[in-house]
Write an enzyme that holds these catalytic residues in place. Structure first.
Site, PDB file in Angstrom:
ATOM      1  N   TYR A 145      -3.893   3.748   5.756  1.00  0.00           N
ATOM      2  CA  TYR A 145      -3.615   2.710   4.746  1.00  0.00           C
ATOM      3  C   TYR A 145      -4.831   1.795   4.684  1.00  0.00           C
ATOM      4  CZ  TYR A 145      -1.685  -1.535   2.651  1.00  0.00           C
ATOM      5  OH  TYR A 145      -1.472  -2.622   1.854  1.00  0.00           O
ATOM      6  N   GLU A 201      -5.450  -1.494  -3.311  1.00  0.00           N
ATOM      7  CA  GLU A 201      -4.656  -0.865  -2.245  1.00  0.00           C
ATOM      8  C   GLU A 201      -4.730   0.647  -2.360  1.00  0.00           C
ATOM      9  OE1 GLU A 201      -0.317  -1.220  -2.432  1.00  0.00           O
ATOM     10  OE2 GLU A 201      -0.338  -1.924  -0.360  1.00  0.00           O
TER      11      GLU A 201
END
Lengths: 351, 386
Positions: free
Chosen positions: B109, B197
């Site tokens: 992530y 993101e």
């Protein structure tokens, strides 16, 4: 007395020749503020209703010994204007401009801190000290009255509403600061609380927050540990839906965090008297003054030596103790000191 | 302003970051063709809507043939997709992204966002990619690593390296991974994003580091210096009334109640919503007319509020500072006449020129209820609509 601005404050306006810059600069001068100059590149040598205009902040400072600036420069150029003021040795930078990119705000904050200056805002109504006749901002001067309440708020018009509620109850203000509704701001709630706690002219504090971020929670913790004066709190946006920006760039509940309920709970835990309704800001202050001082000041020294884990445990203990102590303190202190405080604040301090 | 996944990946690719080969399609037939063109035995069809949580909602499907791809596209295109993060009625899928499948080694992530406490952007990474990051943050906060980005100088190489070594990235991928993290920080700063993101950011068995997903939100305040990015706005994803309000310089957010609100200032607007609720009513909207609205803007604000069929009454709460009450009153009277207002209207005016303002309302001959303060105003409008 007051905080940050007073009779001796020497103010210039950056963006003085724009419509708003001019309008508000003149309103500040009418209120009694010492406006010593203005800056608009390319307009040096001219004047605005008798106020000399300079091309650069350095030139304005050299000529007028200004120590404070009020910035109305449009958002695309505001960061540069703030940096220019900081480099020119201005001590207090009040940035009214709204809509500044967040990354610019982060850069501004670094530049101001590096220069040892202080910024209020951006995207704020500014600061006013009624007894000192010093207004550096866009708030309507006439709603204020001299007195002992310090007001700190993230909002503009909601602050006016709060001030009016205070003034109409004869509760005057020492200084009112609108710190702005953006994610990155110069002066924070905590900075203002610290100044109000130290200011002998401030008897009690009204703190108005909004949804988004955790500034109110941190400020509440600061009040719990370091503020002895009565504090009233309010948080706007309890009906705001998550994930939606409510006008101010910083007013958004993100990832379930930053709700009004959390902030109000943190305030209550810290012994702050929370106004449930925005119509009760003045009435809640009257009640807080009747209760008298929050409690004795916590001695900072031993706490500083404790480890982080110990500290948080100790904090919980302190909070409990404070809560337990409150009713007793109420009984003994209520009548005598509270009455006196209310009277003092209500009448304002006569010189 | 939010970007679609394919637009975000376009920004990543322009910064030299690796993204899967992909084709955007608006018709099922095109999706089948895209599958063939990609020539990969495995592909993924991804619904392009702004809401997150698409995977859980069935908006991301693996396909192994052109026919299968077309079938999935048929099921998605033109239909609303309800995810855990969008409105209950969902968002209509207007386009899909068809991408090649990749031999994934591990999922990570990575995100860059503005951290209010740090007063700067931060780069966040985690070895627990592909997961719901808010859940990771809540249950295993130590699994998320952070570096604060200098808003002037940007992310330093050593910061990116520090994260990569902490993540335990295999030695042969360290360089590639480091440059991806640097690239994401650069995209954030160059495009004035408020969020970048990538979940998951993957390493592949053939030694690459690829942004398998991409999410980007841009700072609306900075769009003035990104003319090229303005074109990426997808207005079909936005509430039409909110769009109209923005065009008029008003800040409007629709809510579920029946009392329309018209207020100057964001804080006072929120407080007005709050007091309506406290008095037992439900606000229909947030509306901030700003600090210096004209009579014309007040009129536009009224028409925007009335576009919501749920509105059964309107509360105007103005604390005039810069804004003069007489001008607001003029706008209120004009709007009431022009729009033939049918619902109860309660007006509270305070501040600059309030006497003149109140007189204009009283002399108008219109059915306008005056209120003396915020509490009074809220009680009156709640009573009027109940």
């Amino acid at each position: 007395m007051s905080i940050l601005v007073d009779k001796s404050t020497r103010v210039i306006t950056q963006g003085i020749t724009g419509e708003y810059g001019k309008l508000h600069t003149l309103a500040c001068r009418d209120y009694g503020t010492k406006i010593v100059g203005g800056v608009t590149p390319g307009r040096g040598g001219t004047d605005v209703s008798g106020i000399p205009v300079f091309d650069t902040v350095s030139a304005a400072v050299a000529k007028t010994r200004a120590n404070t600036t009020m910035i109305f420069v449009p958002a695309p150029f505001a960061a540069d204007a703030v940096q220019e003021a900081a480099e020119a040795g201005i001590e207090l930078i009040v940035c009214i401009t709204e809509g500044i990119p967040a990354l610019d705000e982060a850069r501004m904050k670094r530049a101001v801190t590096a220069a040892g200056a202080r910024m209020i805002g951006p995207n704020c109504p500014g600061i006013i000290s009624p007894r000192e006749k010093a207004k550096v901002g866009i708030m309507p001067g006439f709603i204020h009255r001299p007195g002992g309440i310090g007001v700190v708020s993230r909002s503009g018009t909601l602050t006016y509403e709060a001030v009016w509620q205070l003034s109409s109850r004869r509760l005057g203000q020492s200084t009112c600061i609108g710190i702005g509704g953006d994610p990155v701001i110069g002066t924070t709630h905590i900075d203002a609380l610290k100044l109000f706690q130290e200011d002998p002219a401030t008897d009690a504090i009204l703190m108005i927050g909004e949804i988004g971020g955790t500034a109110e929670e941190e400020a509440a913790a600061f009040v719990r540990d370091h503020v002895t004066k009565p504090v009233v709190g309010f948080v706007a946006g309890r009906t705001a839906p998550p994930g939606k920006r409510m006008g101010h760039a910083g007013a958004i509940i993100a990832g379930g965090k930053g709700t009004a309920a959390e902030k109000m709970a943190a305030m209550r835990d810290a012994g702050i008297l929370v106004a449930e309704s925005p119509a009760d800001l003045g009435a809640t202050m009257v009640e807080a003054l009747a209760r008298g001082p929050r409690r004795r000041k916590v001695v900072a020294k031993p706490a500083a030596k404790k480890s982080a884990a110990k500290k948080s445990a100790a904090k919980k203990g302190v909070a409990k103790k404070a809560a337990a102590r409150k009713p007793a303190a109420k009984k003994s202190a209520k009548k005598a000191s509270a009455k006196k405080a209310a009277k003092r604040v209500a009448g304002g301090r006569k010189k | 302003m939010k970007l679609h996944e394919f637009q975000a990946k376009g920004r990543f690719a322009a910064a030299g970051l690796a993204v899967p080969r992909g084709i955007v399609a608006k018709k099922p037939k095109q999706v089948g063709k895209a599958f063939k063109k990609l020539g990969s035995p495995l592909a993924v069809v991804k619904a392009q809507i702004h809401a997150g949580g698409r995977g859980k909602a069935g908006g991301v499907k693996l396909v192994r043939s052109a026919e299968e791809a077309e079938g999935v596209a048929k099921a998605l295109l033109g239909k609303p997709l309800v995810t855990p993060q969008n409105a209950p009625e969902g968002t209509v899928v207007r386009q899909v992204l068809v991408e090649e499948g990749l031999p994934i080694l591990k999922e990570y992530y990575a995100a860059v966002l503005l951290d209010r406490r740090a007063e700067a952007p931060v780069l966040m990474v985690s070895a627990e990619g592909g997961m719901d990051i808010e859940e990771v943050a809540a249950t295993r906060p130590h699994a998320i690593l952070r570096e604060v980005i200098d808003p002037v100088a940007g992310l330093y190489d050593f910061q990116a390296r520090r994260l990569v070594y902490q993540l335990g990235v295999p030695a042969d991928l360290v360089r590639g991974f480091t440059s991806v993290l640097k690239g994401l920080a650069q995209v954030f700063q160059r495009d004035d994003a408020s969020l970048v993101e990538v979940n998951p950011l993957v390493t592949t068995t053939d030694g690459r580091v690829v942004c398998l997903d991409g999410k980007m939100t841009l700072d609306d305040n900075a769009l003035f210096r990104h003319k090229d990015l303005q074109a990426l706005r997808d207005e079909s994803e936005e509430d039409p009334t909110e769009l109209k309000a923005r065009a008029a310089g008003l800040s409007y957010v629709k809510l579920d109640g029946n009392i329309g609100c018209l207020v100057n200032g964001a804080g006072l607007a929120m407080a007005t919503m709050d007091i309506i609720k406290l008095e037992g009513g439900e606000p229909a909207n947030f509306l901030d007319v700003g600090g210096s609205a004209s009579a014309e803007q007040v009129k536009t604000a009224f028409s925007i509020i009335l576009e919501d069929p749920n509105v059964k009454g309107i509360l105007v709460n103005i604390f005039g500072g810069i804004m003069r009450c007489d001008i607001v009153a003029q706008g209120v009277v004009e709007a009431t006449r022009a729009l033939g207002l049918q619902v109860p209207l309660v007006v509270r005016l305070h501040g600059s020129n309030m006497e003149e303002g109140r007189k204009i309302l009283a002399d108008s001959g219109l059915e306008i209820t005056a209120a003396k303060d915020m509490g009074d105003a809220a009680r009156k409008i709640v009573k009027a609509v109940s």
